[in-house]
Design a protein around this motif. Structure first.
Motif, PDB file in Angstrom:
ATOM      1  N   SER A 103       0.818  -1.230  -0.072  1.00 11.55           N
ATOM      2  CA  SER A 103      -0.185  -0.102  -0.045  1.00 11.55           C
ATOM      3  C   SER A 103       0.905   1.350   0.215  1.00 11.55           C
ATOM      4  O   SER A 103       0.531   2.273  -0.744  1.00 11.55           O
ATOM      5  N   SER A 165      -1.068   6.418   6.741  1.00  8.78           N
ATOM      6  CA  SER A 165      -0.281   5.952   5.618  1.00  8.78           C
ATOM      7  C   SER A 165       1.224   6.135   6.243  1.00  8.78           C
ATOM      8  O   SER A 165       1.909   5.338   5.984  1.00  8.78           O
ATOM      9  N   SER A 319      -4.421   2.340  -3.259  1.00  3.49           N
ATOM     10  CA  SER A 319      -3.630   2.441  -2.082  1.00  3.49           C
ATOM     11  C   SER A 319      -4.473   2.552  -0.968  1.00  3.49           C
ATOM     12  O   SER A 319      -4.358   1.872   0.312  1.00  3.49           O
ATOM     13  N   LEU A 322      -5.762  -0.823   0.184  1.00  5.35           N
ATOM     14  CA  LEU A 322      -4.772  -1.615   0.493  1.00  5.35           C
ATOM     15  C   LEU A 322      -4.448  -1.433   1.876  1.00  5.35           C
ATOM     16  O   LEU A 322      -4.446  -2.567   2.750  1.00  5.35           O
ATOM     17  N   ILE A 323      -4.517  -0.173   2.422  1.00  4.05           N
ATOM     18  CA  ILE A 323      -4.317   0.219   3.558  1.00  4.05           C
ATOM     19  C   ILE A 323      -5.410  -0.347   4.460  1.00  4.05           C
ATOM     20  O   ILE A 323      -5.297  -0.680   5.739  1.00  4.05           O
TER      21      ILE A 323
END
Length: 371
Positions: A103, A165, A319, A322-323
């Motif tokens: 990610s 993130s 992204s 996926l996180i």
């Protein structure tokens, strides 16, 4: 004696069959250990993906919550009801590690070194200054509160850089435990909500322009979704500027992760020296984790135009998903008893850092004339 040895240790067949003068054949290499099979990962990954889809749906319905926070909450709730057994753990572990790193790589597709120039020289002192003050405060206040190093580091980078993130990128570098990741993300989420609800009101009370509020939101709010939520309610100009500031702020993941990797290896070197064991070498190349190299390559590819602009939105959504997958896995592996033992001190640290970053951003804007 020679006859006894000959009877006890029989000659190898290939040695006996080899004609005189012929060079000895190399011994067969030992069989390599087979790579981990994919099949054991399937049950855990399927469970994590189902939670992530549910979390993403909640995030769509309630943007203030966001998919990653919803995913980790659903994972924690399920773990509290029934902890996943041995059958599920390989896939859950894969998601919380490999998917997490992937990610971060995909996140690089949204960023470009040229964005630093786009933000403008006047924004850089506010961005860098608030980050440095936040990380310093995280270390000092965290130690004063008696919070363990990894947890205060995660809360510090989550508040100072880019929320979930940054936590996702930092956790594998420092080897943070799943319970620490869960607590850090939960803390960041709580103050994201507080920022979205209070920052627009504060901006109007201070009479901030759209440009200055965008800089304020981009430097003092954590996750991108929360930055967009806060800035959009203030106007289009604020939203556009806040997103660019926020993405530029995300680039700070690179030096922070490299610095943390160096500190971890230096600590390991000191421990080995104290225990009189073999000292691991401090190699500069190995200071940069593989997934961070992937992040840099994606950022560079985007900067030179190899990633079309039309793909940015889709890669950003990928992204974020996926996180959400990775944090859902983290939630599933969370030890609630350990969370209770940790107590409210991390929340106090998060509140202090949120206030410190907010005040620092406003003060630096005032000093640089951008308020």
């Amino acid at each position: 004696m020679s006859e006894d040895l000959d009877r006890t240790v029989p000659a190898r067949p290939e040695a006996a069959a080899r004609p005189e003068g012929e060079p000895a054949r190399p011994e067969a290499e030992p069989a390599r250990a087979p790579r981990p099979a994919v099949a054991p990962l399937v049950p855990g990954l399927a469970l994590v993906l189902a939670l992530a889809v549910a979390g993403a749906a909640v995030g769509e319905l309630f943007p203030l919550v966001g998919g990653p926070a919803a995913g980790i909450v659903l994972g924690v709730l399920l773990a509290a009801t029934k902890r996943p057994g041995a059958r599920w753990r390989p896939g859950i572990g894969f998601a919380s590690n490999r998917v997490l790193q992937t990610s971060v790589v995909v996140l690089g597709a949204q960023l470009s070194p040229a964005q630093i120039v786009q933000v403008g020289v006047g924004s850089i002192p506010v961005l860098i200054g608030s980050l440095v003050v936040c990380l310093t405060a995280a270390y000092g206040i965290g130690r004063w509160l008696g919070i363990v190093g990894d947890l205060r580091t995660l809360i510090g980078v989550g508040t100072g850089v880019c929320g979930a993130s940054a936590i996702a990128a930092t956790a594998p570098v420092i080897g943070a435990a799943g319970v620490e990741v869960a607590y850090a993300v939960s803390t960041i989420f709580l103050f994201n909500v507080a920022a979205v609800l209070t920052f627009p009101l504060l901006g109007h009370l201070l009479g901030m322009s759209g440009h200055s509020f965008g800089l304020f939101a981009g430097t003092a709010v954590n996750d991108t979704s929360s930055v967009v939520a806060a800035a959009t309610s203030y106007g289009g100009t604020a939203a556009d500027h806040a997103v660019v500031v926020k993405l530029t702020r995300s680039l700070m993941i690179i030096p922070i992760c490299v610095g943390l990797a160096w500190l971890v290896r230096r600590r390991d070197h000191a421990v080995a020296a104290a225990e009189a064991t073999a000292r691991p070498r401090l190699r500069v190349v190995k200071l940069v984790p593989g997934f961070l190299i992937g992040f840099l390559l994606m950022t560079t590819a985007n900067g030179i135009g190899l990633i079309p602009a039309a793909a940015h939105h889709g890669l950003g959504e990928l992204s974020a998903f996926l996180i959400t997958v990775a944090l859902s896995a983290t939630g599933l592996s969370t030890d609630l008893a350990a969370l209770r033992r940790t107590g409210p001190r991390p929340l106090v640290l998060g509140a202090c850092l949120w206030a410190v970053v907010s005040v620092t951003s406003l003060v630096l804007q005032l000093l640089t004339g951008s308020l």
